[in-house]
Scaffold this active site. Structure first.
Site, short mmCIF file in Angstrom:
data_model
loop_
_atom_site.label_atom_id
_atom_site.label_comp_id
_atom_site.label_asym_id
_atom_site.label_seq_id
_atom_site.Cartn_x
_atom_site.Cartn_y
_atom_site.Cartn_z
N GLU A 4 2.61 -6.76 -2.38
CA GLU A 4 1.92 -6.34 -1.04
C GLU A 4 1.37 -7.33 -0.13
O GLU A 4 1.06 -8.39 -0.69
CB GLU A 4 0.60 -5.46 -1.90
CG GLU A 4 -0.13 -4.44 -0.95
CD GLU A 4 -0.94 -3.48 -1.50
OE1 GLU A 4 -2.30 -3.71 -1.49
OE2 GLU A 4 -0.63 -2.66 -2.14
N HIS A 61 -2.24 -3.23 5.55
CA HIS A 61 -1.58 -3.98 4.30
C HIS A 61 -0.47 -2.71 3.98
O HIS A 61 -0.13 -1.84 4.74
CB HIS A 61 -2.43 -3.68 2.99
CG HIS A 61 -2.97 -2.33 2.45
ND1 HIS A 61 -4.09 -1.48 2.93
CD2 HIS A 61 -2.32 -1.47 1.49
CE1 HIS A 61 -4.17 -0.54 2.48
NE2 HIS A 61 -3.35 -0.32 1.57
N HIS A 68 2.48 -0.80 1.29
CA HIS A 68 2.68 0.14 0.01
C HIS A 68 4.07 0.00 -0.29
O HIS A 68 4.70 0.09 0.73
CB HIS A 68 1.99 1.40 0.15
CG HIS A 68 0.64 1.58 -0.03
ND1 HIS A 68 -0.01 2.85 -0.06
CD2 HIS A 68 -0.50 0.66 -0.16
CE1 HIS A 68 -1.15 2.71 -0.25
NE2 HIS A 68 -1.57 1.31 -0.07
#
Length: 156
Positions: A38, A100, A102
């Site tokens: 990630e 971020h 996923h």
């Protein structure tokens, strides 16, 4: 408008524009391999009335703790980039939110994401939360403790 920019709108037709250079950088962090970790950082840009333009991001650094399904932003470089751009622009370029990745094709916020956004990002201005998936991006606007998903606007 550059055709590689992404434009999203909220329920009141307020726009969030992600500049093409930022789109390219975000896409470079897609978790396309089973060993990909990630990634994440800050969203930085301009407030133009009720519209937001994302012009820069901070990117993962060596002090960040990253694994397949988690990220702890530990690097001071994230805040430093926000500070530097704020100063260089005489306060015009500001912190707009968080991004971020996923490891899923069509991402959506996890319970942990929502909790960290609600508890960790306290602001009087609307903030942007963005998740980069393998095939799509999820983007939401946080106003106080309410997070609403934005809709992609088709640009002709």
């Amino acid at each position: 408008m550059n055709m590689n920019e992404l434009v999203f709108i909220d329920d009141f037709d307020n726009h969030v524009v992600i500049m093409s250079e930022v789109v390219m950088r975000l896409n470079s962090y897609r978790q396309t391999h089973y060993t990909s970790t990630e990634s994440g950082g800050t969203l930085i840009g301009e407030r133009r009335g009720q519209h937001l333009v994302i012009t820069h991001i901070s990117e993962p650094g060596q002090d960040d703790v990253r694994n397949r399904t988690g990220l702890e932003r530990k690097g001071i470089h994230h805040q430093q980039k926000v500070n530097d751009l704020f100063q260089q622009s005489n306060g015009f370029i500001v912190y707009l939110g968080e991004w971020h990745t996923h490891p899923e094709d069509f991402p959506h916020p996890s319970f942990i994401d929502i909790k960290s956004w609600v508890m960790g990002i306290v602001a009087t201005e609307p903030m942007i939360m963005l998740i980069v998936g393998r095939k799509d991006i999820w983007i939401g606007k946080k106003i106080k403790n309410d997070i609403k998903k934005l809709k992609k606007k088709m640009v002709s």
